[in-house]
Design a protein around this motif. Structure first.
Motif, PDB file in Angstrom:
ATOM      1  N   LEU A 172      15.392 -85.697 -48.706  1.00  0.00           N
ATOM      2  CA  LEU A 172      14.143 -84.977 -49.007  1.00  0.00           C
ATOM      3  C   LEU A 172      14.321 -83.468 -48.998  1.00  0.00           C
ATOM      4  O   LEU A 172      13.610 -82.751 -49.697  1.00  0.00           O
ATOM      5  CB  LEU A 172      13.063 -85.352 -47.989  1.00  0.00           C
ATOM      6  CG  LEU A 172      12.693 -86.841 -47.876  1.00  0.00           C
ATOM      7  CD1 LEU A 172      11.653 -87.052 -46.784  1.00  0.00           C
ATOM      8  CD2 LEU A 172      12.191 -87.380 -49.206  1.00  0.00           C
ATOM      9  N   ASN A 173      15.273 -83.003 -48.195  1.00  0.00           N
ATOM     10  CA  ASN A 173      15.441 -81.559 -48.024  1.00  0.00           C
ATOM     11  C   ASN A 173      16.339 -80.975 -49.126  1.00  0.00           C
ATOM     12  O   ASN A 173      17.543 -80.800 -48.966  1.00  0.00           O
ATOM     13  CB  ASN A 173      16.044 -81.290 -46.644  1.00  0.00           C
ATOM     14  CG  ASN A 173      16.094 -79.814 -46.325  1.00  0.00           C
ATOM     15  OD1 ASN A 173      16.079 -78.966 -47.207  1.00  0.00           O
ATOM     16  ND2 ASN A 173      16.165 -79.498 -45.046  1.00  0.00           N
ATOM     17  N   THR A 191      14.403 -79.063 -41.230  1.00  0.00           N
ATOM     18  CA  THR A 191      13.707 -80.351 -41.138  1.00  0.00           C
ATOM     19  C   THR A 191      14.265 -81.164 -39.971  1.00  0.00           C
ATOM     20  O   THR A 191      15.250 -80.775 -39.347  1.00  0.00           O
ATOM     21  CB  THR A 191      13.888 -81.125 -42.455  1.00  0.00           C
ATOM     22  OG1 THR A 191      15.277 -81.054 -42.819  1.00  0.00           O
ATOM     23  CG2 THR A 191      13.040 -80.555 -43.567  1.00  0.00           C
ATOM     24  N   THR A 247      12.201 -86.900 -39.109  1.00  0.00           N
ATOM     25  CA  THR A 247      11.072 -87.507 -39.837  1.00  0.00           C
ATOM     26  C   THR A 247      10.990 -87.056 -41.298  1.00  0.00           C
ATOM     27  O   THR A 247      10.402 -87.746 -42.126  1.00  0.00           O
ATOM     28  CB  THR A 247       9.716 -87.161 -39.173  1.00  0.00           C
ATOM     29  OG1 THR A 247       9.515 -85.746 -39.300  1.00  0.00           O
ATOM     30  CG2 THR A 247       9.686 -87.555 -37.713  1.00  0.00           C
ATOM     31  N   ASN A 248      11.557 -85.901 -41.602  1.00  0.00           N
ATOM     32  CA  ASN A 248      11.348 -85.388 -42.966  1.00  0.00           C
ATOM     33  C   ASN A 248      12.612 -84.873 -43.672  1.00  0.00           C
ATOM     34  O   ASN A 248      12.526 -84.177 -44.673  1.00  0.00           O
ATOM     35  CB  ASN A 248      10.271 -84.292 -42.961  1.00  0.00           C
ATOM     36  CG  ASN A 248      10.628 -83.152 -42.019  1.00  0.00           C
ATOM     37  OD1 ASN A 248      11.651 -83.182 -41.344  1.00  0.00           O
ATOM     38  ND2 ASN A 248       9.786 -82.128 -41.985  1.00  0.00           N
ATOM     39  N   THR A 249      13.808 -85.249 -43.140  1.00  0.00           N
ATOM     40  CA  THR A 249      15.040 -84.890 -43.859  1.00  0.00           C
ATOM     41  C   THR A 249      15.375 -86.000 -44.867  1.00  0.00           C
ATOM     42  O   THR A 249      15.843 -85.729 -45.970  1.00  0.00           O
ATOM     43  CB  THR A 249      16.208 -84.691 -42.873  1.00  0.00           C
ATOM     44  OG1 THR A 249      15.803 -83.769 -41.875  1.00  0.00           O
ATOM     45  CG2 THR A 249      17.437 -84.151 -43.579  1.00  0.00           C
ATOM     46  N   GLU A 283      14.004 -90.134 -46.298  1.00  0.00           N
ATOM     47  CA  GLU A 283      13.045 -91.232 -46.221  1.00  0.00           C
ATOM     48  C   GLU A 283      13.849 -92.532 -46.347  1.00  0.00           C
ATOM     49  O   GLU A 283      14.656 -92.680 -47.269  1.00  0.00           O
ATOM     50  CB  GLU A 283      12.012 -91.124 -47.355  1.00  0.00           C
ATOM     51  CG  GLU A 283      10.938 -92.184 -47.225  1.00  0.00           C
ATOM     52  CD  GLU A 283       9.932 -92.153 -48.371  1.00  0.00           C
ATOM     53  OE1 GLU A 283      10.059 -91.282 -49.261  1.00  0.00           O
ATOM     54  OE2 GLU A 283       9.044 -93.015 -48.364  1.00  0.00           O
TER      55      GLU A 283
END
Ligand code: UDP
Ligand code: MN
Length: 284
Positions: free
Chosen positions: A117-118, A199, A202-204, A206
């Protein structure tokens, strides 16, 4: 007749001209080198695959956009295990390497259900200084042990070849990545990971994996567990036997091109009698 001043003027003029030319030539070479180093590398995204059609339709557009944003020249290689044996992630990655490294110079072994995601900080650029484990335990949503190298690992073809790839002796879920960690360590290969990201777990990434839908094959039969603790560096991509049944350039629903390779992996029952689940008859 002989005008010394005129001669000096000419000599000065030509020496200036030749220095200018040399300067222009050298800077031109330099910028060529720079241009090349951006375009020279080509990545194969190698996905070990079986029965993940839905995930593939999410993975392809996500990754195309992600890699495009970083100007990474890439090709998707989906290695589909169509035989009836238990899933063999390592053998599929070895096959991906064999089938890709004639036209790319680095690969990323990429689980289909782990989406980065990052975009700004997770770089898929050529791993010049040794393998890069992108799905670092520091940022992975699920696996946090220090020697974890699964999920997403980027490596040059040269480095992968040097450690003979992955051991193809793992059937069912797990441990092939831990074996790969030991293989890298034993030749002194330096592994790096992203750090100091903005990040977190939780948000690096999915992880689109519903364990109710896709159960992991944790079974261990016979000597499977004990054998799994051995490194066996002589077993690797060069001992992975398979038949390439079909190879197609396909287009996903959202118009993304990818290669689908259907493969039958060969099981040597004398080495790994656990490559199939025992049937009721063999269980008795
Ligand atoms: N995989 C697959 N089909 C299977 C099992 C695994 O395609 O039946 C592939 C898929 O790319 C998946 C990867 O192997 O992301 C790793 O397996 P899994 O997701 O079960 O491992 P996890 O990291 O979630 O424990
Ligand atoms: Mn998963």
């Amino acid at each position: 007749m002989f005008n010394i001043r005129r001669w000096i003027r000419w000599i000065l003029f030509y020496s200036c001209l030749s220095s200018l030319c040399t300067f222009w030539y050298l800077t031109a070479i330099d910028s060529n080198v720079e241009l090349k180093s951006v375009q020279e590398h080509r990545l194969a995204v190698i996905v070990p695959f079986r029965d993940r059609a839905k995930e593939l339709e999410i993975f392809l557009p996500h990754m195309r956009q992600f890699l495009k944003s970083q100007s990474i020249e890439h090709v998707f290689m989906i290695i589909n295990q169509i035989d009836k044996h238990r899933f063999n992630r390592a053998a599929l990655i070895n096959i991906g390497f064999i089938e890709s490294c004639s036209f790319v110079d680095y690969i990323v072994m990429h689980d289909i259900d782990l989406l980065p995601l990052n975009q700004r900080e997770l770089s898929y650029r050529y791993p010049e200084h040794g393998p890069v484990h992108l799905a670092s335990p520091e940022y992975h949503p699920m696996y946090h042990y220090a020697t974890y190298v699964g999920g997403i690992l980027m490596i040059s073809c040269r480095d992968f070849e040097r450690i003979n790839g992955m051991s193809p002796l793992y059937w069912g879920w797990g441990r092939e990545d831990d074996n790969f960690y030991v293989r890298m360590r034993r030749v002194g290969m330096k592994l790096s990971r992203p750090t100091k990201l903005s990040t977190n777990t939780t948000n690096t990434f999915e992880h689109i994996h519903d364990k109710g839908v896709h159960k992991r094959d944790y079974a261990r039969y016979g000597q499977q567990k004990e054998e799994g603790n051995k490194v066996r560096p002589e077993m690797g991509w060069n001992t992975t036997k398979y038949d390439l049944i079909d190879k197609n350039l396909r287009i996903s629903n959202q118009g993304i091109e990818y290669w689908m390779l259907d493969v039958n992996i060969f099981c040597d029952y004398s080495l790994t009698p656990w490559c199939d689940h025992p049937t009721n008859e063999t269980r008795k």
